[in-house]
Scaffold this motif. Structure first.
Motif, PDB file in Angstrom:
ATOM      1  N   ASP A   1       0.230  -5.856  -3.343  1.00  0.00           N
ATOM      2  CA  ASP A   1       0.415  -4.435  -3.059  1.00  0.00           C
ATOM      3  C   ASP A   1      -0.585  -3.670  -3.919  1.00  0.00           C
ATOM      4  O   ASP A   1      -0.317  -3.334  -5.066  1.00  0.00           O
TER       5      ASP A   1
ATOM      6  N   TYR B   1      -2.342  -0.611  -4.512  1.00  0.00           N
ATOM      7  CA  TYR B   1      -2.190   0.558  -5.376  1.00  0.00           C
ATOM      8  C   TYR B   1      -0.989   0.417  -6.300  1.00  0.00           C
ATOM      9  O   TYR B   1      -1.018   0.930  -7.418  1.00  0.00           O
ATOM     10  N   ASN B   2       0.033  -0.295  -5.892  1.00  0.00           N
ATOM     11  CA  ASN B   2       1.186  -0.515  -6.744  1.00  0.00           C
ATOM     12  C   ASN B   2       0.752  -1.245  -8.011  1.00  0.00           C
ATOM     13  O   ASN B   2       1.150  -0.888  -9.112  1.00  0.00           O
TER      14      ASN B   2
ATOM     15  N   ASP C   1      -3.058   1.080   0.962  1.00  0.00           N
ATOM     16  CA  ASP C   1      -2.781   2.084   1.974  1.00  0.00           C
ATOM     17  C   ASP C   1      -4.112   2.596   2.499  1.00  0.00           C
ATOM     18  O   ASP C   1      -5.106   2.619   1.771  1.00  0.00           O
ATOM     19  N   GLY C   2      -4.130   3.007   3.763  1.00  0.00           N
ATOM     20  CA  GLY C   2      -5.355   3.411   4.450  1.00  0.00           C
ATOM     21  C   GLY C   2      -6.232   4.367   3.665  1.00  0.00           C
ATOM     22  O   GLY C   2      -5.756   5.260   2.987  1.00  0.00           O
TER      23      GLY C   2
ATOM     24  N   THR D   1      -4.745  -0.307   5.399  1.00  0.00           N
ATOM     25  CA  THR D   1      -3.892  -0.084   6.553  1.00  0.00           C
ATOM     26  C   THR D   1      -4.406   1.100   7.372  1.00  0.00           C
ATOM     27  O   THR D   1      -5.172   1.929   6.877  1.00  0.00           O
TER      28      THR D   1
ATOM     29  N   ASP E   1      -1.425   5.633   9.612  1.00  0.00           N
ATOM     30  CA  ASP E   1       0.011   5.813   9.852  1.00  0.00           C
ATOM     31  C   ASP E   1       0.853   4.596   9.456  1.00  0.00           C
ATOM     32  O   ASP E   1       2.030   4.520   9.779  1.00  0.00           O
TER      33      ASP E   1
ATOM     34  N   GLU F   1       2.076   2.113   6.189  1.00  0.00           N
ATOM     35  CA  GLU F   1       2.132   1.925   4.740  1.00  0.00           C
ATOM     36  C   GLU F   1       1.767   0.496   4.378  1.00  0.00           C
ATOM     37  O   GLU F   1       2.080  -0.441   5.127  1.00  0.00           O
ATOM     38  N   ALA F   2       1.154   0.328   3.229  1.00  0.00           N
ATOM     39  CA  ALA F   2       0.830  -1.016   2.742  1.00  0.00           C
ATOM     40  C   ALA F   2       2.098  -1.855   2.632  1.00  0.00           C
ATOM     41  O   ALA F   2       2.077  -3.058   2.897  1.00  0.00           O
ATOM     42  N   ASP F   3       3.218  -1.233   2.281  1.00  0.00           N
ATOM     43  CA  ASP F   3       4.491  -1.949   2.171  1.00  0.00           C
ATOM     44  C   ASP F   3       4.826  -2.664   3.474  1.00  0.00           C
ATOM     45  O   ASP F   3       5.209  -3.837   3.479  1.00  0.00           O
ATOM     46  N   ASP F   4       4.698  -1.951   4.585  1.00  0.00           N
ATOM     47  CA  ASP F   4       5.014  -2.532   5.887  1.00  0.00           C
ATOM     48  C   ASP F   4       4.027  -3.632   6.258  1.00  0.00           C
ATOM     49  O   ASP F   4       4.410  -4.660   6.815  1.00  0.00           O
ATOM     50  N   GLU F   5       2.755  -3.418   5.950  1.00  0.00           N
ATOM     51  CA  GLU F   5       1.736  -4.434   6.232  1.00  0.00           C
ATOM     52  C   GLU F   5       2.008  -5.707   5.436  1.00  0.00           C
ATOM     53  O   GLU F   5       1.893  -6.809   5.962  1.00  0.00           O
TER      54      GLU F   5
END
Length: 126
Positions: free
Chosen positions: A8, A10-11, A50-51, A70, A73, A75-79
């Motif tokens: 993840d 940016y996290n 994230d995009g 990404t 629309d 989120e990196a979380d979902d990807e």
């Protein structure tokens, strides 16, 4: 051997280098993971951010490291959670994030999880 590390972006980067600007955080994390992939035989690393409008959707740094951005629309979380499901059950998947939803979702999909600090400890950099 044959493990997949899903990060993840940016996290992790905001925990590791909170005082650096976002572009520098990305560059530092990419370099760190590129070095990790180079010294860890058989490890595949997928770094997801994230995009970002000026960035390509995905690029390969070297064999073993792919950097993804990404769609605006998504989120990196979902990807990341979607990526967990793309690997066969017999392939070890490790997800790195401090985000509870990502960690819980990854575990529910059979992945192992690490915190951002744990990854930085493995990489030997802060």
């Amino acid at each position: 051997p044959n493990a997949v590390l899903l990060v993840d972006g940016y996290n992790v980067s905001m925990v590791a280098w909170p005082d650096a600007d976002i572009a520098e955080q990305r560059a530092r994390l990419e370099r760190l993971l590129d070095e990790l992939a180079a010294r860890t035989a058989g490890l595949t690393v997928e770094l997801v951010f994230d995009g970002a409008a000026a960035q390509p959707v995905a690029r390969t740094m070297r064999p073993g490291l792919t950097v993804r951005f990404t769609a605006a629309d998504v989120e990196a979380d979902d990807e990341l959670l979607d990526l967990v499901g793309r690997f066969p059950n017999d392939r070890p998947v490790i997800v790195v994030s401090n985000d509870r939803r990502v960690r819980d979702g990854a575990r529910a999909r059979g992945a192992n999880v690490l915190t951002s600090a744990q990854l930085m400890g493995v990489c030997g950099s802060r």
